[in-house]
Design an enzyme around this catalytic site. Sequence first.
Site, PDB file in Angstrom:
ATOM      1  CD  GLU A   1      -6.405  -2.968  -6.060  1.00 18.23           C
ATOM      2  OE1 GLU A   1      -5.372  -3.770  -5.385  1.00 18.23           O
ATOM      3  OE2 GLU A   1      -7.406  -3.636  -6.270  1.00 18.23           O
TER       4      GLU A   1
ATOM      5  CD  GLU B   1      -7.554  -7.228  -4.432  1.00 18.13           C
ATOM      6  OE1 GLU B   1      -7.259  -7.621  -3.409  1.00 18.13           O
ATOM      7  OE2 GLU B   1      -7.144  -7.118  -5.379  1.00 18.13           O
TER       8      GLU B   1
ATOM      9  CD  GLU C   1      -3.974  -1.047   1.421  1.00 26.26           C
ATOM     10  OE1 GLU C   1      -4.872   0.051   0.796  1.00 26.26           O
ATOM     11  OE2 GLU C   1      -4.313  -2.144   1.549  1.00 26.26           O
ATOM     12  CE  LYS C   2       1.371   4.418   9.183  1.00 26.01           C
ATOM     13  NZ  LYS C   2       0.068   3.457   9.743  1.00 26.01           N
TER      14      LYS C   2
HETATM   15  C1  GAL Z   1      -5.344  -5.293  -2.981  1.00 25.54           C
HETATM   16  C2  GAL Z   1      -6.814  -3.779  -2.871  1.00 25.54           C
HETATM   17  C3  GAL Z   1      -5.478  -2.531  -2.134  1.00 25.54           C
HETATM   18  C4  GAL Z   1      -5.054  -2.306  -1.724  1.00 25.54           C
HETATM   19  C5  GAL Z   1      -3.925  -3.563  -2.399  1.00 25.54           C
HETATM   20  C6  GAL Z   1      -2.384  -3.188  -1.053  1.00 25.54           C
HETATM   21  O1  GAL Z   1      -5.357  -6.376  -2.277  1.00 25.54           O
HETATM   22  O2  GAL Z   1      -7.303  -4.161  -3.074  1.00 25.54           O
HETATM   23  O3  GAL Z   1      -7.233  -1.619  -2.053  1.00 25.54           O
HETATM   24  O4  GAL Z   1      -4.900  -3.074  -0.974  1.00 25.54           O
HETATM   25  O5  GAL Z   1      -4.385  -4.660  -2.223  1.00 25.54           O
HETATM   26  O6  GAL Z   1      -1.692  -4.370  -2.205  1.00 25.54           O
END
Ligand code: GAL
Length: 689
Positions: free
Chosen positions: A300, A144, A348-349
């Site tokens: 993602e 990103e 991010e847990k």
């Molecule tokens: C994206 C990122 C991931 C993760 C995800 C969480 O922006 O590429 O690594 O952080 O968000 O939503």
Amino acid sequence: MGIRFGGDYNPEQWPQEVWAEDLKLMKAAHVTMVTAGIFSWAKVEPRPGAYDFGWFDRVMDGLAGAGIEVCLATMTASPPPWLSRAHPEILPEGPDGQRRWPGGRQHYCPSSPVYREHAVRLVEQLADRYAGHPALALWHVGNEYGCHTRQCFCDVSAADFRRWLRERYETVDALNDAWSTAFWSQAYSDFAEVLPPRAAPTFPNPAQQLDYLRFGDDALRACYLAEKAVLDRRTPGVPVTTNLMPQHKPVDAFAWSTHMDVMALDFYQDPHEPDDHVRAGYAFDLMRSARSGQPWLLLEQAPGAVNWRPRNGPKPPGAMRLWSWQAVAQGADAVLYFQWRQSLGGAEKFHSAMLPHGGTRTRVHREVTALGAEFKALPDIAGTRSRADVALLADWHSWWALELDSKPSTALDHSRIALAHYRPLFEAGVACDVVPPDRELSGYRLVVVPNLYLLTARDATRLATYVRGGGRLVVSFFSGIVDEHDRVHPGGYPAPLRELLGLRVEEFWPLEAGSTVAVEGGPCAGRADLWSEAIDLEGAEALAHFTEGDLAGRPAVTRHAYGRGTVWYLGTRLEPGPLRALLDDVRAHAGVTPVLPDLPEGVQATVREADGGPHAPSRKYTFLLNHRTEAVDVALPRPLSDALAAATGAGSTAPTERITLPARGVAVLTAPEPAAETDEGAEGPASRG
Ligand code: GAL
């Protein structure tokens, strides 16, 4: 291989005992691809030049053994602490000169030669180590780009900017001319005097800001290209991509697309936004159009809730499935998530994962697994493509210039205006491409230009040529105003479009915050907001007028016959109802029909197909997606079977002329007999050859 299915895999967060279970559960969840290693730099290179790939070899070998493909990250998205300690000059700075410290991620100046050197050295190691590895399917460079560090304003960036400017302008006189530096005593006598547009007492030079946005995008892309060059050399034949973000201002997706072997997008719907699927629709159409219809990858999405909005709603039952199928319906050949196993620690847990803290006996995991089975059941969708009769133009340069300061109104927001024009097409069930202004337009029946404030004379000529040749064009307010250096085109607004539009804009009349104005006439009676303009007709006819306010009686919407085509101009932002009515009328003119006739409100329909060539049967899929929270009946123009229901054992294969989609339901329709395919009926206009 079918639609790729899986997610980010971060095994370094877990003891090795867990990895075997990961593989077993991935297989059970029908995972076919993972993106691995995105944040592994500190673990594979714990000290400068001391590499430890042993653990990652086991990860790769395990995945290969399980038959799971790897989209292998280059691991350069988050530099390890030793690098910024040894070289603090790699840390980015904001426009205020404030340094951004390590401790999060993406803490590097994109122009830093030190960062790039270290990144390239790591990528060389990775490429050599995993070249020919049976799991390696695709490279994922960085992560990103520009997500957190959109631009850097440090001295290293300043020097790189001056190099960039020298290449572009060659002489300082040319730079002075392009930047209109006669204004406010800004003339430069040497490139050495030029700085980034750092925080200044008042508006920094707009052309300088615009070039800095271009430079910032180029600097990010240079990082990507430096790594890609290594990969192209050392693992030829392995495609290279990076995950873009939707409507992401620092990164011009069209400029990047020529350097990506396959487009890839991250998209995080907000379950609290009732129609975020329209925003998704725009982003997905742009991804598909960027490389002229080539299937793209949803790299993602969240299986459930994210952790980074102020309030993070989970995706209600069926929503994740629906929105995943939406990506496929709009051209994706992969549906991946962030991330496989939910983290126990770190920022991010509380972000959802395919395998939640609660394990396999959770709703999210069940929904993920069921979706994996669905994609597995319909492998032939992969590789099919869509056609559209309508193109919506989007341009990063215009976006950048539009949202600079010191304008008639600071309320002009590119993304909202683009979406306002996209929405009526999406809601009418019309297939739409989203393309840059320099794309060949002659194949489209209708082209919509939401708001191209910056328009080069060359692109304006291309629009005129398109209409002269019989095209239908809709242009909205405040378009064609400035050139590539944010200098007003001389000759009255909008000079390069005046002849084409058959009008002149005498004065801009932005509306006060929250106020609206009545517009009456033709198909678009209703209200408008945001903006109005004092229009003088010079050959165009007024379709609708302002009926109140300072511009009462003056044209609001015009139409002009030009060559063999017609162009409409909107001098204001019509509210959704009247804009939909106008665009429906324009579509009728242009002969653009929806993918399916009589589509109920809230139901999306798309078509993907492939002619199959001499040795394979042709394939055609009509996707129906019910974005409503109640069941809906859809009439089909001829009998079709729900291949998805049939393949997953959820329904019969019997062709039907009427289908009931449950709330958030999805159907993938096919004709009962390939031989019976014609160019009419359900697959209708969008399939015109
Ligand atoms: C994206 C990122 C991931 C993760 C995800 C969480 O922006 O590429 O690594 O952080 O968000 O939503």
